[in-house]
Design a protein around this motif. Sequence first.
Motif, PDB file in Angstrom:
ATOM      1  N   SER A 181       0.844  -1.192   0.000  1.00  0.00           N
ATOM      2  CA  SER A 181       0.000   0.000   0.000  1.00  0.00           C
ATOM      3  C   SER A 181       0.881   1.243   0.000  1.00  0.00           C
ATOM      4  O   SER A 181       2.011   1.222   0.485  1.00  0.00           O
ATOM      5  CB  SER A 181      -0.894  -0.010   1.237  1.00  0.00           C
ATOM      6  OG  SER A 181      -1.621   1.194   1.313  1.00  0.00           O
ATOM      7  N   GLU A 218      -0.423   4.010   1.376  1.00  0.00           N
ATOM      8  CA  GLU A 218      -1.015   4.753   2.479  1.00  0.00           C
ATOM      9  C   GLU A 218      -0.537   4.186   3.805  1.00  0.00           C
ATOM     10  O   GLU A 218      -0.412   2.966   3.937  1.00  0.00           O
ATOM     11  CB  GLU A 218      -2.540   4.665   2.421  1.00  0.00           C
ATOM     12  CG  GLU A 218      -3.142   5.182   1.140  1.00  0.00           C
ATOM     13  CD  GLU A 218      -4.633   4.867   1.039  1.00  0.00           C
ATOM     14  OE1 GLU A 218      -5.195   4.309   1.999  1.00  0.00           O
ATOM     15  OE2 GLU A 218      -5.203   5.173  -0.003  1.00  0.00           O
ATOM     16  N   PRO A 219      -0.263   5.010   4.780  1.00  0.00           N
ATOM     17  CA  PRO A 219       0.165   4.513   6.088  1.00  0.00           C
ATOM     18  C   PRO A 219      -0.854   3.531   6.673  1.00  0.00           C
ATOM     19  O   PRO A 219      -2.038   3.823   6.745  1.00  0.00           O
ATOM     20  CB  PRO A 219       0.267   5.774   6.948  1.00  0.00           C
ATOM     21  CG  PRO A 219       0.483   6.878   5.967  1.00  0.00           C
ATOM     22  CD  PRO A 219      -0.278   6.473   4.734  1.00  0.00           C
ATOM     23  N   GLY A 220      -0.373   2.352   7.030  1.00  0.00           N
ATOM     24  CA  GLY A 220      -1.228   1.332   7.629  1.00  0.00           C
ATOM     25  C   GLY A 220      -2.156   0.653   6.643  1.00  0.00           C
ATOM     26  O   GLY A 220      -2.994  -0.145   7.040  1.00  0.00           O
ATOM     27  N   ARG A 223       4.981  -8.430   8.234  1.00  0.00           N
ATOM     28  CA  ARG A 223       5.341  -7.070   8.677  1.00  0.00           C
ATOM     29  C   ARG A 223       6.835  -6.859   8.472  1.00  0.00           C
ATOM     30  O   ARG A 223       7.633  -7.751   8.729  1.00  0.00           O
ATOM     31  CB  ARG A 223       5.003  -6.880  10.154  1.00  0.00           C
ATOM     32  CG  ARG A 223       3.531  -6.783  10.411  1.00  0.00           C
ATOM     33  CD  ARG A 223       3.218  -6.679  11.888  1.00  0.00           C
ATOM     34  NE  ARG A 223       4.130  -5.801  12.594  1.00  0.00           N
ATOM     35  CZ  ARG A 223       3.782  -4.803  13.380  1.00  0.00           C
ATOM     36  NH1 ARG A 223       2.521  -4.569  13.595  1.00  0.00           N
ATOM     37  NH2 ARG A 223       4.673  -4.070  14.003  1.00  0.00           N
ATOM     38  N   ALA A 246       4.060   3.942   3.360  1.00  0.00           N
ATOM     39  CA  ALA A 246       2.990   3.113   3.921  1.00  0.00           C
ATOM     40  C   ALA A 246       3.266   2.694   5.360  1.00  0.00           C
ATOM     41  O   ALA A 246       2.486   1.951   5.944  1.00  0.00           O
ATOM     42  CB  ALA A 246       2.794   1.866   3.057  1.00  0.00           C
ATOM     43  N   ALA A 247       4.356   3.158   5.930  1.00  0.00           N
ATOM     44  CA  ALA A 247       4.713   2.769   7.298  1.00  0.00           C
ATOM     45  C   ALA A 247       3.690   3.310   8.293  1.00  0.00           C
ATOM     46  O   ALA A 247       3.223   4.439   8.179  1.00  0.00           O
ATOM     47  CB  ALA A 247       6.098   3.270   7.647  1.00  0.00           C
ATOM     48  N   ASP A 248       3.360   2.461   9.277  1.00  0.00           N
ATOM     49  CA  ASP A 248       2.441   2.900  10.323  1.00  0.00           C
ATOM     50  C   ASP A 248       3.203   3.733  11.354  1.00  0.00           C
ATOM     51  O   ASP A 248       4.386   4.044  11.176  1.00  0.00           O
ATOM     52  CB  ASP A 248       1.721   1.703  10.956  1.00  0.00           C
ATOM     53  CG  ASP A 248       2.667   0.719  11.642  1.00  0.00           C
ATOM     54  OD1 ASP A 248       3.838   1.055  11.878  1.00  0.00           O
ATOM     55  OD2 ASP A 248       2.207  -0.407  11.951  1.00  0.00           O
ATOM     56  N   ALA A 249       2.546   4.076  12.447  1.00  0.00           N
ATOM     57  CA  ALA A 249       3.160   4.919  13.478  1.00  0.00           C
ATOM     58  C   ALA A 249       4.395   4.276  14.090  1.00  0.00           C
ATOM     59  O   ALA A 249       5.306   4.972  14.549  1.00  0.00           O
ATOM     60  CB  ALA A 249       2.136   5.242  14.560  1.00  0.00           C
ATOM     61  N   ASP A 250       4.474   2.935  14.077  1.00  0.00           N
ATOM     62  CA  ASP A 250       5.631   2.224  14.635  1.00  0.00           C
ATOM     63  C   ASP A 250       6.723   1.974  13.595  1.00  0.00           C
ATOM     64  O   ASP A 250       7.753   1.370  13.910  1.00  0.00           O
ATOM     65  CB  ASP A 250       5.185   0.881  15.225  1.00  0.00           C
ATOM     66  CG  ASP A 250       4.230   1.063  16.397  1.00  0.00           C
ATOM     67  OD1 ASP A 250       4.389   2.061  17.139  1.00  0.00           O
ATOM     68  OD2 ASP A 250       3.337   0.212  16.570  1.00  0.00           O
ATOM     69  N   TYR A 284       6.328   0.190  10.656  1.00  0.00           N
ATOM     70  CA  TYR A 284       6.172  -1.080   9.958  1.00  0.00           C
ATOM     71  C   TYR A 284       5.254  -0.938   8.735  1.00  0.00           C
ATOM     72  O   TYR A 284       4.272  -0.192   8.770  1.00  0.00           O
ATOM     73  CB  TYR A 284       5.564  -2.145  10.887  1.00  0.00           C
ATOM     74  CG  TYR A 284       6.536  -2.652  11.914  1.00  0.00           C
ATOM     75  CD1 TYR A 284       7.386  -3.713  11.624  1.00  0.00           C
ATOM     76  CD2 TYR A 284       6.613  -2.069  13.175  1.00  0.00           C
ATOM     77  CE1 TYR A 284       8.277  -4.184  12.563  1.00  0.00           C
ATOM     78  CE2 TYR A 284       7.510  -2.535  14.127  1.00  0.00           C
ATOM     79  CZ  TYR A 284       8.342  -3.589  13.815  1.00  0.00           C
ATOM     80  OH  TYR A 284       9.237  -4.051  14.746  1.00  0.00           O
ATOM     81  N   ILE A 285       5.587  -1.680   7.694  1.00  0.00           N
ATOM     82  CA  ILE A 285       4.700  -1.798   6.542  1.00  0.00           C
ATOM     83  C   ILE A 285       4.206  -3.242   6.476  1.00  0.00           C
ATOM     84  O   ILE A 285       4.835  -4.141   7.033  1.00  0.00           O
ATOM     85  CB  ILE A 285       5.384  -1.423   5.204  1.00  0.00           C
ATOM     86  CG1 ILE A 285       6.522  -2.398   4.871  1.00  0.00           C
ATOM     87  CG2 ILE A 285       5.866   0.006   5.219  1.00  0.00           C
ATOM     88  CD1 ILE A 285       7.010  -2.297   3.442  1.00  0.00           C
TER      89      ILE A 285
END
Length: 136
Positions: free
Chosen positions: A36, A38-40, A78, A86-90, A92-93
């Motif tokens: 993706s 987009e983040p998350g 992950r 696309a990485a989330d707050a932590d 990780y993609i």
Amino acid sequence: MSDLYKSMQVSASGMKAQGTRLRIISENIANADSVSQEPGGAPYRRKMVTFGNELNRELGVEKVVVKNIISDKSDFRREYLPGHPAADADGYILRPNVNSLIEMNDMREAQRSYEANLQAIQASKSMLQRTLEILQ
């Protein structure tokens, strides 16, 4: 002779079903690295083909058909890539749940099944031709 025709029809349905399976496997392989933007966001989800049988009343035979194309519900992989869009707050993609080794194995199996159905059609055709030669 009608049995030879029926066997060709059954084998042709098997070839069609395995052709669909090969198309889905190709789609999985092509998207094995799709993530993706987009983040998350969710990446590509692996697809699988399920087969069923269908009675052809006209011929009186059971033919194979593609019953469903379903999504594999297994977990995404992950990966820690904090700079990726696309990485989330932590950081990780999520990577697709496609394993190229499994796809290649499935592809070989579908190819063998396709070829077996093709050989059955060729054998039926040859027997039908010989029968017609004898009758002339």
